[in-house]
Design a protein around this motif. Structure first.
Motif, PDB file in Angstrom:
ATOM      1  N   GLU A  39       0.815  -1.209   0.000  1.00 17.46           N
ATOM      2  CA  GLU A  39       0.000   0.000   0.000  1.00 17.46           C
ATOM      3  C   GLU A  39       0.853   1.266   0.000  1.00 17.46           C
ATOM      4  O   GLU A  39       0.350   2.358  -0.252  1.00 17.46           O
TER       5      GLU A  39
ATOM      6  N   ARG B 120      -4.701  -5.475  -6.250  1.00 16.13           N
ATOM      7  CA  ARG B 120      -4.852  -4.646  -5.059  1.00 16.13           C
ATOM      8  C   ARG B 120      -4.937  -5.483  -3.791  1.00 16.13           C
ATOM      9  O   ARG B 120      -5.281  -6.654  -3.817  1.00 16.13           O
TER      10      ARG B 120
ATOM     11  N   ASN C 242      -9.461   2.863 -10.132  1.00 16.95           N
ATOM     12  CA  ASN C 242     -10.122   1.957 -11.088  1.00 16.95           C
ATOM     13  C   ASN C 242     -11.379   2.594 -11.666  1.00 16.95           C
ATOM     14  O   ASN C 242     -11.633   2.521 -12.866  1.00 16.95           O
TER      15      ASN C 242
ATOM     16  N   ASP D 210      -6.477  -4.953 -11.775  1.00 13.42           N
ATOM     17  CA  ASP D 210      -5.611  -4.258 -10.815  1.00 13.42           C
ATOM     18  C   ASP D 210      -5.286  -5.199  -9.649  1.00 13.42           C
ATOM     19  O   ASP D 210      -6.169  -5.819  -9.072  1.00 13.42           O
TER      20      ASP D 210
ATOM     21  N   ARG E 183      -7.493   2.440  -4.373  1.00 16.12           N
ATOM     22  CA  ARG E 183      -7.322   1.721  -5.645  1.00 16.12           C
ATOM     23  C   ARG E 183      -8.670   1.623  -6.375  1.00 16.12           C
ATOM     24  O   ARG E 183      -8.729   1.710  -7.590  1.00 16.12           O
TER      25      ARG E 183
ATOM     26  N   VAL F  76      -3.293   6.721  -6.169  1.00 10.10           N
ATOM     27  CA  VAL F  76      -3.586   6.145  -4.849  1.00 10.10           C
ATOM     28  C   VAL F  76      -2.969   7.018  -3.752  1.00 10.10           C
ATOM     29  O   VAL F  76      -3.613   7.353  -2.750  1.00 10.10           O
TER      30      VAL F  76
ATOM     31  N   ARG G 194      -1.020   4.947 -11.620  1.00 13.30           N
ATOM     32  CA  ARG G 194      -2.002   4.323 -10.721  1.00 13.30           C
ATOM     33  C   ARG G 194      -1.574   4.543  -9.264  1.00 13.30           C
ATOM     34  O   ARG G 194      -2.366   4.975  -8.419  1.00 13.30           O
ATOM     35  N   ASN G 195      -0.300   4.286  -8.992  1.00 17.63           N
ATOM     36  CA  ASN G 195       0.198   4.450  -7.622  1.00 17.63           C
ATOM     37  C   ASN G 195       0.202   5.920  -7.194  1.00 17.63           C
ATOM     38  O   ASN G 195      -0.066   6.237  -6.036  1.00 17.63           O
TER      39      ASN G 195
END
Ligand SMILES: [Fe+2]
Length: 343
Positions: free
Chosen positions: A22, A111, A123, A109, A119, A75, A71-72
């Motif tokens: 995470e 996760r 998405n 994904d 996440r 997040v 994506r990260n």
């Protein structure tokens, strides 16, 4: 490469895509050989599956819809409640999707339980952008839509952790607290001059149902703006297909049927229809079971969402969309038990 659910991952398999914790640290890099210990740890963290390289899946390449870095970054920005950064991420998501030559939603994904809310939001932002493109929205509209999707659950940061992450169904009182989150999300955005009204309204009304049974205002179909309708569909689809501590994930085909069953009651039919045209029910690399009992892996999608090209375990490939040749074969969802429980 192919996608293998965590229950079916075996020691000795080779990881095809890195997995992250995470905090975006690499837990296990691509090309690592999986051990019992690794598999158990990843399972405990809530990973619902992994990408594996093996002989049967040779030549099947699965590209990210948006980069792992983006994506990260999304997040991280949400975890820190950094609205400026999240807005930048929304622009980048739209840029990457528009500029991608081979638009693909094949990658599931990877996760964990811990970062579910964030996440999930990224998405949903990706799914909404794809739906928006399917509706031929202009780039500026896509950015506003994507921003609304990124922010839709931001207010959940203010929901007590014991309710937000309760590993069981919520009581009525807890559910009433949870139902505050669209307003909490909206309140975090409402004074921002640089965020459009439609983005804010999309956030506020993302749990409204077509038949007036949703919240926070019980709006009916004609009163619900397009952005809210799109987020609603993407939100429920992603929630259903996620593994949570208290429920198994729906197969993508089961989630698609759920959306269809909700035509006119929960969801806008046009939005669902466009969603089903844009989002593969059997993505590349997914293990499938044919109605004659044979197993295989999806190699590529065809013009028919239920009829992909499948590579069987003996290596032969069949195109289920090849006229009447395989018309007696259907694909079956490989799920044991479904339990609906999402907020
Ligand atoms: Fe929500």
């Amino acid at each position: 490469m192919r996608y293998v659910t965590i229950e079916k991952v075996e020691p000795g398999m080779i990881l095809a895509k890195s997995v992250f914790d995470e905090a975006d640290r690499v837990l296990l890099g691509a090309a690592s050989v999986l051990t019992i210990d690794f598999i158990e740890k990843l399972s405990i963290r809530g990973f619902q599956g992994l990408y594996i390289d093996d002989e049967i899946s040779k030549g099947i390449n699965i590209e990210e819809t948006i980069s792992v870095e983006l994506r990260n970054r999304g997040v991280r920005s949400l975890r820190e409640c950094n609205i400026d950064e999240s807005l930048e991420v929304a622009k980048c998501i739209v840029d990457q999707i528009i500029n991608s030559n081979t638009l693909s939603l094949d990658l599931v994904d990877l996760r964990t339980f811990d970062d579910y809310t964030f996440r999930h939001s990224v998405n949903v932002a990706v799914l909404c952008t794809i739906i928006g493109m399917g509706m031929s929205l202009k780039q500026k509209d896509l950015v506003d839509l994507c921003a609304a999707a990124i922010f839709h659950d931001l207010g959940k940061l203010q929901i007590p952790d014991e309710i937000l992450n309760k590993p069981a169904k919520l009581t009525d009182d807890e559910y009433n607290v949870m139902k505050e989150h669209p307003i909490l999300s909206y309140n975090l955005l409402k004074d921002r001059w640089d965020i459009s009204a439609r983005t804010k309204v999309g956030v506020l009304y993302h749990h409204e149902n077509e038949d007036g049974s949703g919240y926070p205002s019980g709006l009916h179909s004609s009163q619900i703006l397009l952005f809210a309708k799109i987020i609603h569909v993407a939100d429920v689809y992603d929630a259903l297909t996620a593994k949570r501590p208290y429920k198994k994930p729906y197969a993508l085909s089961e989630a698609a049927e759920y959306l269809m069953a909700g035509y006119g009651a929960m969801f806008d039919k046009t939005v669902v229809d466009i969603f089903l045209k844009c989002v593969p029910i059997y993505p590349k690399g997914m293990e499938v079971v044919l109605s004659d009992g044979r197993k295989g892996i999806v190699v590529e999608n065809t013009t028919h969402i239920l009829r992909p090209v499948v590579r069987l375990m003996d290596g032969t490939q069949i195109n289920l969309n090849d006229g009447i040749r395989y018309c007696n074969i259907t694909l079956q969802a490989d799920v044991e038990e479904l339990e609906l429980c999402f907020n």
